[in-house]
Design a protein around this motif. Sequence first.
Motif, short mmCIF file in Angstrom:
data_model
loop_
_atom_site.label_atom_id
_atom_site.label_comp_id
_atom_site.label_asym_id
_atom_site.label_seq_id
_atom_site.Cartn_x
_atom_site.Cartn_y
_atom_site.Cartn_z
N SER A 239 0.54 -1.44 -0.09
CA SER A 239 0.16 -0.17 -0.42
C SER A 239 1.01 1.40 0.06
O SER A 239 0.50 1.61 -1.08
N LEU A 240 1.87 1.68 0.88
CA LEU A 240 2.71 2.70 1.02
C LEU A 240 3.52 2.77 -0.21
O LEU A 240 3.72 3.72 -0.32
N LEU B 19 2.54 9.52 -5.39
CA LEU B 19 2.54 10.72 -4.67
C LEU B 19 3.78 11.06 -5.63
O LEU B 19 3.88 12.75 -6.56
N GLU B 20 4.51 10.66 -6.55
CA GLU B 20 5.47 10.79 -7.19
C GLU B 20 4.59 10.78 -9.12
O GLU B 20 5.12 12.00 -9.49
N ARG B 21 3.97 10.48 -8.97
CA ARG B 21 3.68 10.99 -10.35
C ARG B 21 2.50 12.34 -10.14
O ARG B 21 2.38 12.54 -10.73
N GLN C 44 2.65 17.99 -11.05
CA GLN C 44 2.76 18.91 -10.79
C GLN C 44 4.44 19.61 -11.09
O GLN C 44 4.13 21.43 -11.75
N LYS C 45 5.09 19.41 -11.31
CA LYS C 45 6.33 19.76 -11.76
C LYS C 45 5.88 20.10 -13.50
O LYS C 45 6.12 21.31 -13.31
#
Length: 255
Positions: A146-147, A154-156, A161-162
């Motif tokens: 899950s983590l 979160l990396e995606r 966002q970048k």
Amino acid sequence: MASKQQLESLREDLICPICSDLFTDPVSPDCGHNFCRSCITQLWEHEVRNSCPECREVFTDRTLRVSRALASLAEKARTLNPNLKGKESKFNCEKHQEELKLFCETDKKLICVICAAGREHKTHSFMPVDEAVEIYKAEIKSSLESLTQNKLALERMEQQQKQKICGVLDQSQFLQSHSRSLFAELHQILFDKEQRLLKYLGDEKEMILNTMEKNLQEIQVRLNLLQQELPILPKQLDQVNGVTLLQEEAGRKRR
């Protein structure tokens, strides 16, 4: 021949205080205590200060000296008895000194068979340690998966966002450049209109002034004529001969 106690004492001298196993690549900081290189290195990576786990002395840097003699002794001990390990890990009940074979699900603790039969755990549910280990391993594995998924998500999101930030910066730069170009073009258009309007007003002024100058000259000519005739009229009024008066008046009008 060395006694069993002497061999046990020698074995204790070859045990790393951190991993409780025979030394592997033993090293020592400035205080002189010995540890496996990997053990002391991993320990210091999780601590703010570089301190000795034995004497708690703090060091300014992570300088480690290799203990070649100790490494040779540990390797010989390992060669003489491959099954020789470090300090035995004894998981015994503190109360009954029995091996902890059961896991109490109610209290979340390891217990022995005598504890399980006692009044304290009589109504509790428990299972063998091996089974409990498998269950908790499965839970840890599930949590890890899950983590890991959350980390990937979160990396995606971070990458997206970048990309959005880069898009906003590029769009802002384009709009600024376009705005400067547009306003420069508008300024040139207004400047050209200003010049044409000023020229038109200048031409109108010249034309009006020329017309008015001509009118002024005509007025001045007529005024000069009137100024020449004004002194004659009083003299004509004084003449007695009417025929002469009419002749002079006719000649004046002809002029």
